[in-house]
Scaffold this motif. Structure first.
Motif, short mmCIF file in Angstrom:
data_model
loop_
_atom_site.label_atom_id
_atom_site.label_comp_id
_atom_site.label_asym_id
_atom_site.label_seq_id
_atom_site.Cartn_x
_atom_site.Cartn_y
_atom_site.Cartn_z
N ARG A 110 83.45 0.99 12.69
CA ARG A 110 83.97 -0.22 13.32
C ARG A 110 84.35 -1.22 12.24
O ARG A 110 83.87 -1.16 11.12
CB ARG A 110 82.92 -0.88 14.23
N ARG A 116 72.76 -1.34 26.08
CA ARG A 116 73.37 -0.28 26.90
C ARG A 116 73.15 -0.48 28.41
O ARG A 116 74.10 -0.38 29.18
CB ARG A 116 72.83 1.08 26.47
N THR A 146 89.01 10.97 19.24
CA THR A 146 88.01 10.51 18.26
C THR A 146 88.03 11.37 17.00
O THR A 146 87.73 10.87 15.91
CB THR A 146 86.61 10.51 18.89
N THR A 173 79.36 7.80 20.54
CA THR A 173 78.99 6.38 20.52
C THR A 173 79.40 5.68 21.81
O THR A 173 78.78 4.70 22.23
CB THR A 173 79.66 5.68 19.32
N TYR A 174 80.45 6.20 22.47
CA TYR A 174 81.04 5.52 23.61
C TYR A 174 80.77 6.29 24.89
O TYR A 174 80.48 7.49 24.89
CB TYR A 174 82.55 5.36 23.39
N GLU A 175 80.89 5.58 26.02
CA GLU A 175 80.68 6.18 27.34
C GLU A 175 81.99 6.12 28.12
O GLU A 175 82.65 5.09 28.15
CB GLU A 175 79.58 5.43 28.10
N ALA A 218 88.64 -1.26 27.79
CA ALA A 218 87.58 -1.18 26.79
C ALA A 218 86.71 -2.41 26.96
O ALA A 218 87.23 -3.53 26.96
CB ALA A 218 88.17 -1.13 25.38
N HIS A 255 80.60 -0.35 24.09
CA HIS A 255 80.65 1.11 24.16
C HIS A 255 81.33 1.65 25.42
O HIS A 255 81.23 2.86 25.69
CB HIS A 255 79.22 1.68 24.10
N VAL A 259 84.47 2.76 27.77
CA VAL A 259 85.88 3.13 27.85
C VAL A 259 86.11 3.64 29.27
O VAL A 259 85.52 4.64 29.68
CB VAL A 259 86.26 4.22 26.83
N LEU A 312 90.32 2.87 22.35
CA LEU A 312 89.48 3.05 21.16
C LEU A 312 89.87 2.04 20.09
O LEU A 312 89.01 1.52 19.37
CB LEU A 312 89.61 4.47 20.64
N HIS A 339 88.06 -1.08 20.48
CA HIS A 339 86.66 -1.00 20.06
C HIS A 339 86.53 -1.04 18.54
O HIS A 339 85.72 -1.80 18.00
CB HIS A 339 86.02 0.27 20.62
#
Length: 335
Positions: free
Chosen positions: A37, A89, A121, A130-132, A145, A149, A151, A174, A177
């Motif tokens: 990031r 989260r 990715t 890392t992302y959901e 986004a 985390h 998407v 993405l 993010h």
């Protein structure tokens, strides 16, 4: 063969492997970049623009803390600490479910989304775990986004787009993010919320009082306006013009948001999804034209146009601007 709007040959199924925007999702080793990031200039700019709103909210929370007596000094640091929830989260999932109206994908939907997300990715060098991934039950072409985390894609985007165009949409999100746009926007909005709430309450109460006084006499309404003007002038003077600055923030934030969209487009294009993203923009523009046509039909055939202020508050650049910025990635490369 003739082309469908923004897509491949007319009549060809979007999931046909022969579709020009179908991509292979079979890959070997995945290189994970050291830097996952960053905080780009639009994210920093958004945080700086939210600063007047943050200071207004801090004043509000400080005033409210006076009503809690000896424990009041804990309210301000407790409020400041709540900003960490942006990356919490369970809080993110609650935001996705109850605010953004997203849901977890079914096993069949996950099987459709996961290979595409893995390809995106992999090209970006990002750890996709890392992302959901979430789904919105909508018949419109859209994605989101959110927080740190999340998407989300619409059911329409998932089912109607070739996997290359779906990948372009997900690569765009993405980009929000990895550029820090999503968390910066949510963090700024969260810390601005107390000031926004108080402003709306004061505006509502003032409006009701003005209507009541105007019902009795014009003189009462004029006196009320005079008193409100004095209070507003004193407040602006005491706070060194901060309230006036806050009133201009929506326009500045919208301008920064439009730049963030162009940066997310650039991120997707740099990963090799420029033609697919251009096709998605064409389809989105086509849907918007259909909506405008329906509004015009309801308005007796007269087109409904946006005012200049509404355009300044637009969260996304217009269709032609986004395509213009994609041209360097769409032009044939010279060797």
């Amino acid at each position: 063969p003739p082309l469908a709007p923004g897509g491949g040959p007319a009549g060809m199924d979007a999931h046909d492997p022969r579709h020009p925007h179908h991509i292979s999702t079979d890959h070997g080793r995945i290189h994970i970049a050291a830097q996952q990031r960053r905080t780009d200039v639009t994210a920093v700019g958004r945080l700086l623009l939210y600063l007047p709103n943050f200071l207004s909210s801090l004043i509000v929370v400080g005033l409210v803390s006076l009503f809690f007596g000896d424990l009041g000094f804990l309210l301000v640091p407790a409020w400041l600490a709540t900003g960490a929830l942006v990356f919490h989260r369970p809080t993110e999932r609650a935001l996705a479910r109850y605010v953004l109206r997203l849901r977890n994908p079914t096993p069949q939907e996950q099987a459709k989304l996961e290979p595409v997300w893995r390809e995106v990715t992999a090209r970006a060098g990002v750890d996709g775990r890392t992302y959901e991934l979430w789904v919105e039950d909508s018949d419109h072409l859209n994605a989101v986004a959110a927080a740190g985390h999340i998407v989300g894609v619409t059911r329409f985007a998932m089912n109607a787009l070739p996997n290359g165009e779906l990948a372009a949409v997900m690569a765009h999100e993405l980009g929000h993010h990895v550029g820090g746009h999503a968390w910066a926007g949510l963090l700024g909005y969260w810390y601005a919320l107390p000031g926004r709430i108080v402003w709306r309450v004061l505006r509502g109460v003032t409006g009701v009082m003005f209507k009541i006084l105007r019902a009795f006499s014009c003189l009462g309404a004029l006196i009320f306006i005079f008193i409100v003007g004095i209070v507003a002038f004193a407040t602006i003077t005491f706070l060194y013009g901060l309230p006036l600055l806050v009133l201009t923030m929506p326009y500045a934030l919208a301008a920064v948001g439009r730049q963030a969209e162009l940066r997310a487009d650039q991120h997707a294009a740099a990963l090799g999804f420029a033609p697919m993203l251009a096709a998605v923009l064409e389809k989105t523009h086509y849907q918007e034209q259909q909506v405008q046509a329906a509004l015009a039909a309801r308005n007796g055939g007269v087109p409904v146009t946006q005012g200049r202020l509404a355009k300044l508050l637009a969260s996304h650049p217009d269709h032609h601007t986004r395509l213009h910025h994609l041209q360097p990635y769409l032009a044939p490369q010279r060797h």
